[in-house]
Design an enzyme around this catalytic site. Structure first.
Site, PDB file in Angstrom:
ATOM      1  CG  HIS A 164      -1.972  -1.042   1.202  1.00 30.98           C
ATOM      2  ND1 HIS A 164      -2.799  -1.253   0.124  1.00 30.98           N
ATOM      3  CD2 HIS A 164      -2.330  -1.972   2.141  1.00 30.98           C
ATOM      4  CE1 HIS A 164      -3.615  -2.272   0.388  1.00 30.98           C
ATOM      5  NE2 HIS A 164      -3.344  -2.721   1.599  1.00 30.98           N
ATOM      6  CG  ASP A 188      -2.764  -8.474   0.474  1.00 32.24           C
ATOM      7  OD1 ASP A 188      -2.057  -8.817   1.438  1.00 32.24           O
ATOM      8  OD2 ASP A 188      -3.777  -7.747   0.591  1.00 32.24           O
ATOM      9  CG  HIS A 197      -6.437  -5.364   1.519  1.00 36.15           C
ATOM     10  ND1 HIS A 197      -5.899  -6.259   2.426  1.00 36.15           N
ATOM     11  CD2 HIS A 197      -7.598  -4.917   2.055  1.00 36.15           C
ATOM     12  CE1 HIS A 197      -6.719  -6.362   3.477  1.00 36.15           C
ATOM     13  NE2 HIS A 197      -7.748  -5.561   3.276  1.00 36.15           N
ATOM     14  CG  ASP A 202      -4.907 -10.092   3.102  1.00 37.35           C
ATOM     15  OD1 ASP A 202      -4.615 -10.563   1.975  1.00 37.35           O
ATOM     16  OD2 ASP A 202      -4.623  -8.920   3.439  1.00 37.35           O
TER      17      ASP A 202
HETATM   18 ZN   LIG Z   1      -4.058  -7.263   2.484  1.00 38.33          ZN
END
Ligand SMILES: [Zn+2]
Length: 321
Positions: free
Chosen positions: A136, A173, A175, A256
């Site tokens: 991120h 991931d 996200h 995740d």
């Molecule tokens: Zn994540």
């Protein structure tokens, strides 16, 4: 040094980069990105199955190396924000303790040395069990538990220190890797592909975000499971990745998307992490001599994280389950 296409079919030598400072990066009570994550991973690799791993301590990177991706000004200011005691934060979720500065430098150092080792032939591939995660973190600011973008820096290092022209980063991931996309959206020498729950944090990763033709996003609705995940990678990402013809592959390995994860709502199981790793090894074994560096990103259920890392590492080592 250049081998033939049979690399992926044989046992691989895999390096495992870690450092005790990664467990000292303390994000405070109740934070999901917590030191216990690394302890869960260490329990997994304590099994004799993983005896062949080459264990390496992560060295410290320099701020100049971090500046391959990030503004030096941001990196320096971040170091100035490290608290002498207690915590400081750059957003409500992205927390620093006194040990965070060294942890961020060693996380970057791990991926840099992993790239060097793979290219030198010291080992075939590497998994970097690092905290904090990185995907991120955008060039000018960190967010979402991330300070420096380990995967993005690994890719740039492969180019700038080793003269590789075309490097790919793939991100499974749950996200979207907004930071990695931001670093390379105007750069056709780096390919970036991500599957992720969408719409979801951090809000980016729509299918029409394609950069300069070098970015592939596969958004998945909440509740999606193995079939949608595998269909997305098989129909969209693998063909584009093969067409890009990378000389090196970096993986943002987050776990995740596991069904047990408390932060997200995809329904992957351990076998899906085996599958994605096996497929990436097929692509890289056939096309780029198996040159892979994988970086830990998310994964917040300790059982799901352990299962995911077990599956991922087993495949990287070439023996699967
Ligand atoms: Zn994540």
């Amino acid at each position: 040094m250049i081998n033939n296409e049979s690399v992926a079919a044989t046992n691989m030598t895999t390096a495992f980069f870690c450092h005790e400072i990664f467990e000292a990066h303390d994000t405070g009570p109740g934070h999901p990105e917590r030191p216990e994550r690394l302890r869960a991973i260490k329990r997994v690799i304590s099994s004799s199955t993983f005896d062949p791993l080459i264990l390496r301590e992560a060295p410290k990177s320099t701020l100049q190396q971090i500046a391959m991706v990030h503004d030096l000004d941001y990196a320096e200011k971040l170091m100035d924000l490290i608290p002498a005691s207690g915590w400081s934060r750059i957003d409500p979720d992205t927390v620093m303790c006194p040990e965070t500065g060294e942890a961020t430098l060693r996380a970057v150092g791990a991926v840099i040395e992993a790239v060097d080792g793979v290219i030198a032939g010291a080992f075939d591939n590497a998994f970097c069990a690092v905290r904090p995660p990185g995907h991120h973190a955008e060039p000018e600011h960190g967010m979402g538990f991330c300070f420096f973008n380990n995967a993005a820096i690994a890719a740039r290092h492969a180019q700038q220190a080793h003269g590789l022209e075309r490097v790919a980063i793939v991100d499974f991931d749950v996200h979207h890797g907004n930071g990695t996309q931001a670093a390379f959206r105007g750069d056709s020498s780096v390919f970036f592909a991500s599957s992720h729950q969408y719409p979801f944090y951090p809000g980016t990763g729509a299918i029409d975000e394609v950069g300069v033709g070098n970015i592939v996003n596969v958004p998945l609705e909440a509740g999606s499971g193995s079939k949608d995940f595998r269909d997305g990678w098989s129909s969209k990402i693998f063909p584009a990745l093969e067409a890009f013809q990378p000389e090196f592959l970096v993986i943002s390995a987050g776990f995740d998307a596991h069904a047990r994860d408390p932060l997200a709502s995809l329904n992957l199981e351990a076998e899906d992490f085996s599958w994605i790793t096996r497929k990436l090894l097929e692509v890289s074994g056939n096309k780029l001599n198996g040159r892979i560096v994988s970086c830990l990103e998310g994964g917040y259920d300790l059982v799901g994280l352990g299962e995911g890392v077990d599956a991922h590492l087993s495949e990287l080592m070439g023996f699967g389950h």
